[in-house]
Structure formats: structure tokens, C-alpha cells
Design an enzyme around this catalytic site. Structure first.
Site, PDB file in Angstrom:
ATOM      1  N   LYS A  76       7.925   2.344 -11.039  1.00 54.76           N
ATOM      2  CA  LYS A  76       8.627   2.743 -12.270  1.00 54.76           C
ATOM      3  C   LYS A  76       9.998   2.073 -12.254  1.00 54.76           C
ATOM      4  CE  LYS A  76       7.085   7.515 -12.373  1.00 54.76           C
ATOM      5  NZ  LYS A  76       7.564   8.898 -12.410  1.00 54.76           N
TER       6      LYS A  76
ATOM      7  N   LYS B  85       1.427  12.407   1.491  1.00 54.16           N
ATOM      8  CA  LYS B  85      -0.007  12.389   1.347  1.00 54.16           C
ATOM      9  C   LYS B  85      -0.429  11.468   0.221  1.00 54.16           C
ATOM     10  CE  LYS B  85       0.443  17.274   2.218  1.00 54.16           C
ATOM     11  NZ  LYS B  85       0.701  18.481   1.455  1.00 54.16           N
TER      12      LYS B  85
ATOM     13  N   VAL C  24       3.266  10.890 -13.522  1.00 55.16           N
ATOM     14  CA  VAL C  24       1.816  10.686 -13.502  1.00 55.16           C
ATOM     15  C   VAL C  24       1.171  11.396 -12.310  1.00 55.16           C
ATOM     16  CG1 VAL C  24       1.847   8.514 -14.791  1.00 55.16           C
ATOM     17  CG2 VAL C  24       2.114   8.469 -12.313  1.00 55.16           C
TER      18      VAL C  24
ATOM     19  N   ASP D  60       9.783   5.080  -7.236  1.00 54.44           N
ATOM     20  CA  ASP D  60      10.437   5.694  -8.387  1.00 54.44           C
ATOM     21  C   ASP D  60      11.926   5.359  -8.289  1.00 54.44           C
ATOM     22  OD1 ASP D  60      10.701   7.452 -10.593  1.00 54.44           O
ATOM     23  OD2 ASP D  60      10.835   9.209  -9.326  1.00 54.44           O
TER      24      ASP D  60
HETATM   25  P1  IMP Z   1      11.401   7.822  -4.811  1.00 52.11           P
HETATM   26  O1  IMP Z   1      12.051   8.098  -3.502  1.00 52.11           O
HETATM   27  O2  IMP Z   1      12.197   8.415  -5.958  1.00 52.11           O
HETATM   28  O3  IMP Z   1      11.103   6.364  -5.041  1.00 52.11           O
HETATM   29  O4  IMP Z   1      10.085   8.655  -4.856  1.00 52.11           O
HETATM   30  C1  IMP Z   1       8.941   8.292  -4.231  1.00 52.11           C
HETATM   31  C2  IMP Z   1       8.005   9.471  -4.149  1.00 52.11           C
HETATM   32  O5  IMP Z   1       8.164  10.378  -5.246  1.00 52.11           O
HETATM   33  C3  IMP Z   1       6.580   8.992  -4.238  1.00 52.11           C
HETATM   34  O6  IMP Z   1       6.062   8.680  -2.973  1.00 52.11           O
HETATM   35  C4  IMP Z   1       5.883  10.196  -4.853  1.00 52.11           C
HETATM   36  O7  IMP Z   1       5.500  11.102  -3.855  1.00 52.11           O
HETATM   37  C5  IMP Z   1       6.929  10.847  -5.714  1.00 52.11           C
HETATM   38  N1  IMP Z   1       6.793  10.473  -7.142  1.00 52.11           N
HETATM   39  C6  IMP Z   1       7.594   9.701  -7.882  1.00 52.11           C
HETATM   40  N2  IMP Z   1       7.154   9.582  -9.151  1.00 52.11           N
HETATM   41  C7  IMP Z   1       6.018  10.306  -9.208  1.00 52.11           C
HETATM   42  C8  IMP Z   1       5.068  10.570 -10.265  1.00 52.11           C
HETATM   43  O8  IMP Z   1       5.154  10.091 -11.418  1.00 52.11           O
HETATM   44  N3  IMP Z   1       4.023  11.350  -9.916  1.00 52.11           N
HETATM   45  C9  IMP Z   1       3.850  11.883  -8.674  1.00 52.11           C
HETATM   46  N4  IMP Z   1       4.704  11.656  -7.674  1.00 52.11           N
HETATM   47  C10 IMP Z   1       5.791  10.881  -7.932  1.00 52.11           C
END
Ligand code: IMP
Length: 179
Positions: free
Chosen positions: A130, A42, A152, A102
Site C-alpha cells: 500500500k 501469521k 483487506v 503498509d
Molecule cells: P506496517 O508495519 O504498517 O507496514 O504493517 C505491516 C503489517 O500490518 C502486515 O504484516 C499486516 O499484518 C498488517 N496490515 C497492514 N495492512 C493490512 C490490511 O489491509 N489487512 C490486514 N493486515 C494489514
């Protein structure tokens, strides 16, 4: 409800200025093409709704939902499709819109999955990145802001499904998610 929020990282105005610029770049890059914008639910909905209104070429929308964070703030690395696309993307120009990259695990999974469906092109647009937290290499074609390793919320981003409706992007106090 807002007791655990830290300082504002990005104001509504800073975000809007960036989104206008991204919309202009995307409109220029996809000139004379038909673009399918795919939002990842979402978190991306607020960003996507502002972004598409700053794109001046015709676009269509579709959405996917994947599991990432539940009530914790750290990625499990397990990605599951909760809702798939409604459209066939073969030979379409697809722009995947995410709120934040992330570890990169979610985006990497999505890109690999969508690539097997043979789109004409597949690019990515994220509002936030990030870079310090990246575990896997993923290509982000359009990014709004590189941010430090802070959790965040706001402008679509949640903690435990809350805070998505905030207009600015704020830091969450670490004691909330490190418990
Ligand atoms: P990744 O697979 O670790 O790159 O994570 C991606 C998903 O993690 C994003 O689409 C977000 O839903 C969630 N996410 C990562 N960092 C944050 C944050 O700082 N705040 C809120 N959601 C985050």
C-alpha cells in the site's frame, strides 16, 4: 461472519497467477544459491506456502512472529519479536516473506534486525503493497500487487484474527475498523 466484507479486490486466480510469476523470478535470481525463506507469522503463511511450491531451486524455511495489529487496523509503530528464527542466518541468502507492507515500520525493523546477523544477502518479498500509507522508506525486492489504501482480508490477512482462510482478498467495510 462475512457480513462486513466488501468487494473482492483480488481473486484466487489472479493471486495464483502472480505467485507463479514471483516463484519463477525468484528461482531464476537465486539459481545455484541456497535460499532460506523466512515467513512472518501469521499473515504470510498462506502466501509463503504457495510461493515456495512455485520456487524450483532447493529452499529451507524458517519463521518469525512479530506483534503488529491487535484488534485495531492501524499500526502502532511498536514492533516486538514474539518468535525469533531457529537458525543462524550468518552467510545465508535470506528472503523475507511478508503478506503486506503498509506503513513499512514492521519491515524496516525486521530488515535492520536481520542485517545485524550478517546474512550473505537479505531481500524482501511481499504479496501486497500500500504505497500511499508508507511512513518509512523500505526496499521491497519482489512485490505482487500495489493496492489502494483499503483494509483487506483473506489469503492469510486478518482483521482481529479472522478471515485468514478466505481464498480471495476482499475489502473490509470501513465501519468495522473505524469504530
Ligand atoms: P506496517 O508495519 O504498517 O507496514 O504493517 C505491516 C503489517 O500490518 C502486515 O504484516 C499486516 O499484518 C498488517 N496490515 C497492514 N495492512 C493490512 C490490511 O489491509 N489487512 C490486514 N493486515 C494489514
Amino acid at each position: 461472519m462475512y457480513a462486513h466484507l466488501g468487494k473482492i479486490l483480488l481473486t484466487e486466480q489472479e493471486i495464483m497467477n502472480k505467485v507463479v510469476g514471483l516463484g519463477q523470478t525468484i528461482s531464476r535470481d537465486y539459481k545455484n544459491k541456497e535460499l532460506l525463506v523466512v515467513g512472518i507469522l501469521k499473515g504470510a503463511i498462506i502466501f509463503m506456502s504457495d510461493l515456495v511450491r512455485n520456487i524450483t531451486i532447493p529452499v529451507e524455511f524458517d519463521f518469525m512472529a512479530v506483534s503488529s495489529y491487535g484488534t485495531s487496523s492501524r499500526s502502532s509503530g511498536v514492533v516486538r519479536i514474539l518468535k525469533d528464527l531457529e537458525q543462524n542466518i550468518k552467510d545465508r541468502h535470506v528472503l523475507l516473506v511478508e503478506d503486506i507492507v503498509d506503513t513499512g515500520l514492521t519491515l524496516k525493523y525486521l530488515l535492520e534486525n536481520l542485517q545485524t546477523r550478517e546474512p550473505a544477502s537479505l531481500k524482501t518479498c511481499t504479496l501486497l503493497d500500500k504505497p500511499e500509507r508508507r511512513l518509512v522508506k523500505v526496499n521491497v525486492d519482489y512485490n505482487g500487487f500495489a493496492i489502494p489504501d483499503e483494509f483487506v482480508v483473506g489469503y492469510g490477512l486478518d482483521y482481529d484474527q479472522k478471515f485468514r482462510n478466505l481464498r480471495d482478498i476482499l475489502m473490509l467495510s470501513p465501519e468495522v475498523y473505524e469504530k
